[in-house]
Design a protein around this motif. Structure first.
Motif: not given
Length: 65
Positions: A16-21, A23-25, A29, A36
């Motif tokens: 999930w963390l890797r797939s989030a751009p 700027q949207l993280r 974290t 989450r």
């Protein structure tokens, strides 16, 4: 929690963390992963480390093809 379930949650969180751009993280974290995925802070740090490791391995394996 079984070790298998813990590993599955850590990998889900890392993906999930890797797939989030970037700027949207979320700003924090670790806190976002805890909230989450129901992880402890220690588990969230492992998930973040896994995400970082995945990204660095992908960059190292990128042959430009």
């Amino acid at each position: 929690m079984t070790p298998e379930r813990e590993l599955a949650l850590l990998l889900d969180a890392a993906n999930w963390l890797r797939s989030a751009p970037p700027q949207l993280r979320p700003g924090s974290t670790i806190s976002a992963l805890c909230e989450r995925f129901g992880l402890s802070h220690e588990q969230a740090m492992f998930a973040r480390r896994y995400a970082d490791d995945f990204e660095s391995k992908e960059a190292a394996n990128d042959n430009g093809a």
